[in-house]
Structure formats: C-alpha cells, structure tokens
Motif scaffolding. Structure first.
Motif, PDB file in Angstrom:
ATOM      1  N   HIS A 130       0.974  -1.188   0.190  1.00 14.34           N
ATOM      2  CA  HIS A 130      -0.047   0.080  -0.021  1.00 14.34           C
ATOM      3  C   HIS A 130       0.754   1.021   0.089  1.00 14.34           C
ATOM      4  O   HIS A 130       0.869   2.329  -0.843  1.00 14.34           O
ATOM      5  N   PHE A 131       1.712   1.371   0.951  1.00 13.78           N
ATOM      6  CA  PHE A 131       2.539   2.552   1.054  1.00 13.78           C
ATOM      7  C   PHE A 131       3.484   2.750  -0.144  1.00 13.78           C
ATOM      8  O   PHE A 131       3.821   3.731  -0.632  1.00 13.78           O
ATOM      9  N   CYS A 132       4.165   1.509  -0.888  1.00 14.89           N
ATOM     10  CA  CYS A 132       4.776   1.670  -1.930  1.00 14.89           C
ATOM     11  C   CYS A 132       4.065   2.312  -2.991  1.00 14.89           C
ATOM     12  O   CYS A 132       4.468   3.143  -3.932  1.00 14.89           O
ATOM     13  N   ARG A 133       2.832   1.684  -3.323  1.00 19.39           N
ATOM     14  CA  ARG A 133       2.023   2.377  -4.123  1.00 19.39           C
ATOM     15  C   ARG A 133       1.578   3.877  -4.092  1.00 19.39           C
ATOM     16  O   ARG A 133       1.452   4.462  -5.260  1.00 19.39           O
ATOM     17  N   HIS A 134       1.635   4.380  -2.719  1.00 15.33           N
ATOM     18  CA  HIS A 134       1.622   5.653  -2.691  1.00 15.33           C
ATOM     19  C   HIS A 134       2.769   6.630  -2.587  1.00 15.33           C
ATOM     20  O   HIS A 134       2.795   7.472  -1.997  1.00 15.33           O
ATOM     21  N   GLY A 135       3.672   5.919  -3.002  1.00 18.92           N
ATOM     22  CA  GLY A 135       5.157   6.684  -3.133  1.00 18.92           C
ATOM     23  C   GLY A 135       5.525   7.104  -1.890  1.00 18.92           C
ATOM     24  O   GLY A 135       6.544   7.940  -1.868  1.00 18.92           O
ATOM     25  N   ILE A 136       5.468   6.384  -0.578  1.00 18.77           N
ATOM     26  CA  ILE A 136       5.993   6.533   0.544  1.00 18.77           C
ATOM     27  C   ILE A 136       7.432   5.454   0.663  1.00 18.77           C
ATOM     28  O   ILE A 136       7.465   4.586   0.146  1.00 18.77           O
ATOM     29  N   PRO A 137       8.547   6.482   0.811  1.00 26.59           N
ATOM     30  CA  PRO A 137       9.895   5.340   0.851  1.00 26.59           C
ATOM     31  C   PRO A 137       9.920   4.328   1.906  1.00 26.59           C
ATOM     32  O   PRO A 137       9.744   4.674   2.905  1.00 26.59           O
ATOM     33  N   LEU A 138      10.493   3.387   1.349  1.00 20.84           N
ATOM     34  CA  LEU A 138      10.539   2.326   2.543  1.00 20.84           C
ATOM     35  C   LEU A 138      11.555   1.217   2.120  1.00 20.84           C
ATOM     36  O   LEU A 138      11.873   1.284   0.703  1.00 20.84           O
ATOM     37  N   PRO A 139      12.138   0.486   3.123  1.00 18.59           N
ATOM     38  CA  PRO A 139      12.941  -0.448   2.698  1.00 18.59           C
ATOM     39  C   PRO A 139      12.355  -1.641   1.550  1.00 18.59           C
ATOM     40  O   PRO A 139      11.039  -1.759   1.643  1.00 18.59           O
ATOM     41  N   GLU A 140      13.272  -1.802   0.585  1.00 16.99           N
ATOM     42  CA  GLU A 140      12.833  -2.829  -0.486  1.00 16.99           C
ATOM     43  C   GLU A 140      12.080  -4.208   0.280  1.00 16.99           C
ATOM     44  O   GLU A 140      13.036  -4.599   1.474  1.00 16.99           O
ATOM     45  N   PHE A 141      11.281  -4.608  -0.243  1.00 14.19           N
ATOM     46  CA  PHE A 141      10.757  -5.780   0.437  1.00 14.19           C
ATOM     47  C   PHE A 141      10.269  -6.703  -0.740  1.00 14.19           C
ATOM     48  O   PHE A 141       9.996  -6.488  -1.873  1.00 14.19           O
ATOM     49  N   MET A 142       9.893  -8.279  -0.285  1.00 15.11           N
ATOM     50  CA  MET A 142       9.506  -9.009  -1.160  1.00 15.11           C
ATOM     51  C   MET A 142       8.681 -10.071  -0.441  1.00 15.11           C
ATOM     52  O   MET A 142       9.250 -10.594   0.544  1.00 15.11           O
ATOM     53  N   GLU A 143       7.570 -10.756  -0.822  1.00 17.94           N
ATOM     54  CA  GLU A 143       7.216 -11.703  -0.540  1.00 17.94           C
ATOM     55  C   GLU A 143       7.726 -12.971  -0.502  1.00 17.94           C
ATOM     56  O   GLU A 143       8.490 -13.339  -1.770  1.00 17.94           O
ATOM     57  N   VAL A 144       7.802 -13.941   0.472  1.00 19.44           N
ATOM     58  CA  VAL A 144       8.393 -15.304   0.356  1.00 19.44           C
ATOM     59  C   VAL A 144       7.803 -16.513   0.444  1.00 19.44           C
ATOM     60  O   VAL A 144       7.042 -16.400   1.434  1.00 19.44           O
ATOM     61  N   ASN A 145       7.558 -17.409  -0.473  1.00 18.42           N
ATOM     62  CA  ASN A 145       6.787 -18.645  -0.263  1.00 18.42           C
ATOM     63  C   ASN A 145       7.382 -19.944   0.015  1.00 18.42           C
ATOM     64  O   ASN A 145       6.906 -20.835   0.364  1.00 18.42           O
ATOM     65  N   ASP A 146       8.730 -19.885  -0.376  1.00 19.74           N
ATOM     66  CA  ASP A 146       9.376 -21.229  -0.354  1.00 19.74           C
ATOM     67  C   ASP A 146      11.134 -20.644  -0.161  1.00 19.74           C
ATOM     68  O   ASP A 146      11.277 -19.524  -0.431  1.00 19.74           O
ATOM     69  N   LEU A 147      11.774 -21.606   0.199  1.00 18.26           N
ATOM     70  CA  LEU A 147      13.211 -21.300   0.542  1.00 18.26           C
ATOM     71  C   LEU A 147      13.905 -20.897  -0.812  1.00 18.26           C
ATOM     72  O   LEU A 147      14.676 -19.992  -0.544  1.00 18.26           O
ATOM     73  N   GLU A 148      13.550 -21.239  -1.905  1.00 15.55           N
ATOM     74  CA  GLU A 148      14.239 -20.797  -2.985  1.00 15.55           C
ATOM     75  C   GLU A 148      13.841 -19.139  -3.380  1.00 15.55           C
ATOM     76  O   GLU A 148      14.746 -18.385  -3.597  1.00 15.55           O
TER      77      GLU A 148
END
Ligand code: ATP
Ligand code: MG
Ligand code: MG
Length: 406
Positions: A130-148
């Motif tokens: 949500h905040f990324c879409r609104h142009g708020i600066p935040l640490p890069e992030f990523m969803e993770v679903n498995d070890l790979e």
C-alpha cells in the motif's frame, strides 16, 4: 432495536452528541490492554464513556472503563454484539476481526479509523504494498513462499536480511534476522515456517529510529506531534526521547513522510508512524500503527494534548488539541518484565520506588495480572528543562546500587 435501549446493565448506543457540551457518544474500544487503559484515563477527564472488549477479565483497561465486555475482539458474533452498544467503534490493537468491522460499517456502524485501514495495517506485507503504491519511501521488500524465493531475495537485498511474518506481529515477535544465507532457513523456521505467511525486507542501515504521532480528525484535518527518537532493544521499544535530536531538515522530512502516509489511510484517530533515518540521509517508513502507540506515551506529561485525549477527541468529533510540547524535553523508559512471576514484580517495584522520588518523573503501572519476561508492564516518563537533565535523571534511576541486589 431492543438491544440498543438504555438500561442499568446494558449501556446503550447514543447518537446525540452534546448533552453535557462535550460528547455523549459511547466509545467502544476493541482491546483492553495498556493502550485501552490510558484511553480510559484520558476519556474520564472529558467525561467520555469508554467500553472495552477484551477476553481477559482483569485486563489493564477493565477497572477504568465504563463497561468491560469480556470476550474476544477476534470473534465475529462478539464484536457485533459489542458494536450494538457503542456510538463509535475504535481499536487499541490492529489484530481484530476486520471482516466483521467491514460488515458492521456496511450496516452503518461508525468505525474510526475505517476498517479499510485496519485491513491494510494488520497484514504488514499488504501495508508495505500500500505505502509503496502511494510513493512512500520504505526498505525494499519481497513476499517469500519457499526457500528458493527467500534465497533469491537474499541475493537481491544482501545480508543481514530481515524476515518478517505478515500477521499478528508485535514487539518484534514475528521478526527474525538472517545474518547470512546459511541462517535463512533457521530464521524462517523460528517464525513458524512459510505457512505463517512471510516476507523479507532489506536491512535498513539506520542512524536512528524515529517516530511521528499523527492525528486525523473526522473533518480530515491532520496534525503531527514533534518527531521522537525510539531506541529498541531486541526489537522491543525500550526508550523514547522527545524531541528527537536530529537536524531540522530530517525532522521536517520525517514529518512530511508521516503526514503523507497517514493521508493515504482512511478514518479518524491517532496513527503512529515508525521511521528509519538512514546513514545516507533518507527517511524510510518502517510501519504504521492505526492507534495510540508506545512512542507517544511521553505526550501524557510532555504535550498540551496527550495522544490518548487526542484519539478520543478525534473519534468522537471534538476539536483537536495542540500536539506541541509544553516541556523542553521528555524521556520515556519502558518497564519490561525482567523475570517471571514474583521476582519480576519485585524488580519492577524496586525501580518504581526509586522513580517516585526523581524530579519530573511520572510512573505508569498497567496492572497486568501476569508478569512475563520482556512484557510491557508499565513505563516511566521524566520531563525537564533539557534532554541532558532528563537523561541524567534516568541514568541515576537505572544505576545499580546495593539495595537492588538481593
Ligand atoms: P511493534 O511492536 O512496533 O509493532 P513489530 O513486531 O511490528 O513491532 P517491526 O516494527 O517490524 O516489529 O520491527 C521491530 C524493530 O526491528 C524495529 O523497530 C527495528 O529496530 C528493527 N527492524 C525492523 N525492520 C528492520 C529493517 N528492515 N532493517 C533494520 N532493522 C529493522
Ligand atoms: Mg508492528
Ligand atoms: Mg514496529
């Protein structure tokens, strides 16, 4: 509706909002922890009636509330029953049954902040999106679903890597740091595995952690409290310094980011915006709480309008108060459980005894029925004429002396 009729045992919903000049609205708070307790304290001064919903019979807010309904804020039927009795529904915790809040809103129940806000915030990954879409600066992030996918994230973001659970996180329970690729799988296991719903964040190399308490009124007007520095120990808030000792430009930037973040959410009330001030002069958003927050406890003694009174004013639609500080400096120290059971109570009471004779110090004890390691049991705020002075008072309070050793 019969259930909305007033009688001795069942407080009724009231929509007429100015019988004694302030507010006759009964404010329903989902959750009855220390935040609920301090909301009740502030409300009593304005003669606003607060009902709390909490499963614990002797929860911190129970004794101070107008009415305590014993039950779960995560149970649909209970929340619906509770909402019938309130004029406005608010929260002191974001881990509530938001689907029911949405349903209630459709039926015309007044939720502040809005259920849409709670939905975004209670899932920390959704919140980042949500905040990324609104142009708020935040640490890069990523969803993770498995070890790979976690390995891939590690390759992209580097180490240390912060692994976080999406839901039910508080006081760092839900965070695990992987210092290297080798530690990744144990960090994931420590959080309960991928089934829990995980995402990762790039490490934020912060100089200081900052926070801004923001209030939005029912008329959508926004006011920001002075920027504070928060010092965490093992992911738990430990000390808050107000105001933060940061360059004026950083304080301005932090306030702007906080204002922008809260503008992207719906509803009235207090919001707390947690920020990182990084070593390259950026302000990054960590997370937002849609309620009063630990970083704003100092406002009770140090600001013209505390965050708790401000939240009450905001949700019932009274004019907002002045958020500025009335004292040059304040420091807040959390009383965290140092040991289980009686020993923990003994240690905390020793410290409280000392704090009571420190000039400018105020003790808050939440009266939690059980003492646990690292649990927030109370806090002490010291106000004074300079940060140097209040820090030296805190240091003398925390200095070990022989009477403490038993
Ligand atoms: P809260 O009790 O504030 O709700 P939480 O359990 O939601 O806490 P976070 O706010 O995500 O946890 O993180 C807790 C602390 O961990 C932060 O205040 C900060 O000290 C550290 N932290 C979190 N994310 C990062 C990051 N990406 N880089 C470095 N440190 C971080
Ligand atoms: Mg959090
Ligand atoms: Mg946090």
């Amino acid at each position: 509706h019969a259930s909305r009729d007033s009688n001795e045992t069942s407080p009724a919903r009231k929509d007429d909002s100015s019988v004694h000049g302030l507010s006759e609205t009964i404010v329903g708070v989902l959750g009855g922890g220390q935040l609920g307790r301090m909301l009740c304290q502030a409300a009593s001064q304005l003669a606003i009636k607060v009902m709390v919903l909490d499963p614990l019979e002797n929860c911190p807010a129970s004794a101070l509330s107008y009415h305590h309904m014993v039950g779960s804020f995560d149970d649909s039927a209970t929340v619906q029953e509770f909402a019938k009795r309130c004029g406005v529904l608010t929260v002191e915790i974001e881990h509530v049954d938001v689907a029911t809040m949405e349903k209630l809103e459709q039926q015309g129940v007044d939720c502040q902040p809005k259920a849409s806000t709670i939905r975004i915030i209670q899932d920390k990954y959704l919140q980042k999106v949500h905040f990324c879409r609104h142009g708020i600066p935040l640490p890069e992030f990523m969803e993770v679903n498995d070890l790979e996918s976690a390995w891939r994230a590690g390759k992209q973001f580097g180490y240390p890597l912060m692994v976080k659970s999406k839901r039910l996180a508080y006081d760092g329970r839900g965070n695990a740091v992987a210092k290297s690729e080798e530690e990744l799988s144990s960090a994931i296991t420590a959080l309960g595995g991928f089934d829990r719903g995980l995402y990762v964040e790039k490490w934020a190399p912060f100089v200081k952690e900052l926070a801004v308490i923001v209030v939005r009124g029912r008329d959508k007007s926004i006011l920001c409290y002075p920027v504070v520095e928060t010092i965490h120990k093992e992911n738990i808030c430990h000390i808050v310094k107000a105001p933060a000792a940061v360059p004026w430009k950083i304080s301005e930037l932090a306030t702007d980011v906080a204002h922008k973040a809260v503008s992207s959410l719906e509803g009235a009330g207090i919001f707390a915006v947690e920020l990182f001030w990084t070593n390259n002069g950026q302000i990054l958003l960590n997370e937002v709480a849609p309620r009063p927050h630990n970083s704003g406890h100092h406002t009770i003694e140090s600001c013209y309008t505390s965050q708790f009174e401000q939240h009450m004013r905001a949700v019932v639609g009274l004019p907002l108060g002045d958020p500025s500080m009335k004292t040059p400096a304040a420091i807040m120290y959390n009383l965290l459980g140092e040991a289980e059971g009686e020993r923990g109570f003994y240690l905390a009471h020793q410290l409280i005894g000392k704090a009571l004779s420190i000039p400018g110090a105020t003790v808050h004890w939440y009266d939690k029925p059980e003492m646990r390691q690292q649990r927030k049991m109370g806090h002490i705020t010291i106000v004074g004429s300079s940060m140097g002075l209040v820090e030296s008072h805190l240091n003398s309070l925390l200095k070990e002396d022989s009477s403490d050793c038993q």
